[in-house]
Design an enzyme around this catalytic site. Sequence first.
Site, mmCIF file in Angstrom:
data_model
loop_
_atom_site.group_PDB
_atom_site.id
_atom_site.type_symbol
_atom_site.label_atom_id
_atom_site.label_comp_id
_atom_site.label_asym_id
_atom_site.label_seq_id
_atom_site.Cartn_x
_atom_site.Cartn_y
_atom_site.Cartn_z
ATOM 1 N N ASP A 51 0.869 -1.176 0.000
ATOM 2 C CA ASP A 51 0.000 0.000 0.000
ATOM 3 C C ASP A 51 0.907 1.227 0.000
ATOM 4 O O ASP A 51 1.675 1.426 0.955
ATOM 5 C CB ASP A 51 -0.882 -0.060 1.262
ATOM 6 C CG ASP A 51 -1.852 1.106 1.335
ATOM 7 O OD1 ASP A 51 -1.600 2.147 0.675
ATOM 8 O OD2 ASP A 51 -2.857 0.987 2.050
ATOM 9 N N ALA A 75 -1.982 5.457 -8.158
ATOM 10 C CA ALA A 75 -2.340 6.862 -7.973
ATOM 11 C C ALA A 75 -3.835 6.936 -7.735
ATOM 12 O O ALA A 75 -4.546 5.944 -7.911
ATOM 13 C CB ALA A 75 -1.991 7.658 -9.243
ATOM 14 N N THR A 77 -6.533 8.098 -9.770
ATOM 15 C CA THR A 77 -6.520 8.397 -11.207
ATOM 16 C C THR A 77 -7.838 9.006 -11.699
ATOM 17 O O THR A 77 -7.904 9.454 -12.836
ATOM 18 C CB THR A 77 -6.237 7.100 -12.009
ATOM 19 O OG1 THR A 77 -7.165 6.090 -11.591
ATOM 20 C CG2 THR A 77 -4.837 6.590 -11.742
ATOM 21 N N THR A 116 0.442 13.082 -16.263
ATOM 22 C CA THR A 116 -0.746 13.236 -17.099
ATOM 23 C C THR A 116 -0.764 14.535 -17.910
ATOM 24 O O THR A 116 -0.146 15.521 -17.512
ATOM 25 C CB THR A 116 -1.994 13.214 -16.179
ATOM 26 O OG1 THR A 116 -3.135 13.596 -16.918
ATOM 27 C CG2 THR A 116 -1.858 14.187 -15.017
ATOM 28 N N ASP A 117 -1.538 14.516 -18.993
ATOM 29 C CA ASP A 117 -1.787 15.736 -19.772
ATOM 30 C C ASP A 117 -2.621 16.749 -18.977
ATOM 31 O O ASP A 117 -2.661 17.918 -19.349
ATOM 32 C CB ASP A 117 -2.505 15.389 -21.087
ATOM 33 C CG ASP A 117 -3.802 14.644 -20.889
ATOM 34 O OD1 ASP A 117 -3.956 13.947 -19.859
ATOM 35 O OD2 ASP A 117 -4.689 14.736 -21.763
ATOM 36 N N TYR A 139 -7.107 17.075 -9.475
ATOM 37 C CA TYR A 139 -6.324 15.927 -9.950
ATOM 38 C C TYR A 139 -5.040 16.420 -10.637
ATOM 39 O O TYR A 139 -3.935 15.981 -10.306
ATOM 40 C CB TYR A 139 -7.163 15.087 -10.933
ATOM 41 C CG TYR A 139 -6.374 14.036 -11.675
ATOM 42 C CD1 TYR A 139 -5.900 12.900 -11.028
ATOM 43 C CD2 TYR A 139 -6.093 14.180 -13.046
ATOM 44 C CE1 TYR A 139 -5.172 11.935 -11.720
ATOM 45 C CE2 TYR A 139 -5.364 13.216 -13.732
ATOM 46 C CZ TYR A 139 -4.906 12.100 -13.067
ATOM 47 O OH TYR A 139 -4.175 11.152 -13.751
ATOM 48 N N LYS A 143 -1.120 15.892 -9.484
ATOM 49 C CA LYS A 143 -0.164 15.194 -10.350
ATOM 50 C C LYS A 143 1.032 16.107 -10.661
ATOM 51 O O LYS A 143 2.165 15.635 -10.753
ATOM 52 C CB LYS A 143 -0.837 14.717 -11.639
ATOM 53 C CG LYS A 143 -1.858 13.604 -11.445
ATOM 54 C CD LYS A 143 -1.283 12.305 -10.884
ATOM 55 C CE LYS A 143 -0.530 11.495 -11.912
ATOM 56 N NZ LYS A 143 -0.134 10.158 -11.368
#
Length: 303
Positions: A51, A75, A77, A116-117, A139, A143
């Site tokens: 974890d 993550a 997500t 991520t984009d 989010y 990130k």
Amino acid sequence: MKTILVTGSNGLLGQKITERILQTKQFNLVATSKGANRYPVKEGYTYAEMDILNPDQVLQVIQKFKPDAIIHTAAMTNVDTSHVQVELAHELNVVAVQTLADIAASENIQLVHLSTDFIFDGAAGPYDEEAEPNPLSHYGKTKLEGELVVKSSDAHWVIIRTILVYGIVSDMSRSNIVLWAKGALESNKPINVVNDQWRMPTLAEDLADGCLLVVEKGAQGVFNISGKDMMSVSELVAEVADYWKLDKSMMNEISSASLNQEAKRPVKTGFILDKAINELGYKPRSFHEGLKILEHQLEQRAL
Ligand SMILES: NC(=O)c1ccc[n+]([C@@H]2O[C@H](COP(=O)([O-])OP(=O)(O)OC[C@H]3O[C@@H](n4cnc5c(N)ncnc54)[C@H](OP(=O)(O)O)[C@@H]3O)[C@@H](O)[C@H]2O)c1
């Protein structure tokens, strides 16, 4: 042979990396995730429960298996869940990354971190690796913070940014746009699809290959790894409908504004992929080729 430890191995990317390593036998694999192992094949690698919110367990597992590289896929997500479970998103996407970065630095392990984009605002896509981030959602903010943690650590680090990943694995905890669109159109349900957001959807196998290439090459720095075709979300769904010969009249094109989502999405992302293609030998497939691969996998599952 290098040993790779994967976090979040039960997820879409985690299972694709597992599959690739078992096919190519190019690396030793330690797959780790929260809870029991959901990858159907249990031989040919080691599974350990880990974890990422438990730093003692993370240290213990990493010290036990002494990997050469960690591919960190675990993550929070989901963009909307991150908007509601703000603290948990921070713990998973920032604090846990710090734990891994500290251990990677002290144990001399390459850390491959997934991003991520959604760190971009979508005003100027497609983006290269040097573009200025400006996340619109919680989010995206977490990130980006995770990226900054990685960049400021002393570890040998890589950040892989990706976009709208699609594919199928066993016992998925969440769906993705291609499976959702196919399923909804097959059941003849009318679906709302935005026509003012543009993406370069990524076949999960391509992303897994990109992650393994950075380990193979011992790469450092930021790499864009996505599909190569830019399309609007409504174009994407229309291509899914055409591919499986489904009724496109069930698609209802709408604007993002009419959705009134609390977590805002960037208008046009997409990546310039030259760096990954030239430095890693990354070979992104077309969206059409990706659908063909997925179709084959769905057929195999139905047997
Ligand atoms: N999918 C996309 O469209 C997309 C786009 C851009 C970037 N990314 C990034 O790519 C990476 C991989 O995404 P993905 O699509 O493979 O996501 P995914 O399918 O949601 O997989 C994430 C995995 O992490 C596991 N996990 C959650 N909390 C954990 C914890 N505390 N400890 C250990 N494992 C935990 C989840 O376990 P459970 O299954 O048990 O919940 C899940 O299996 C993520 O970093 C994501 O931000 C994804």
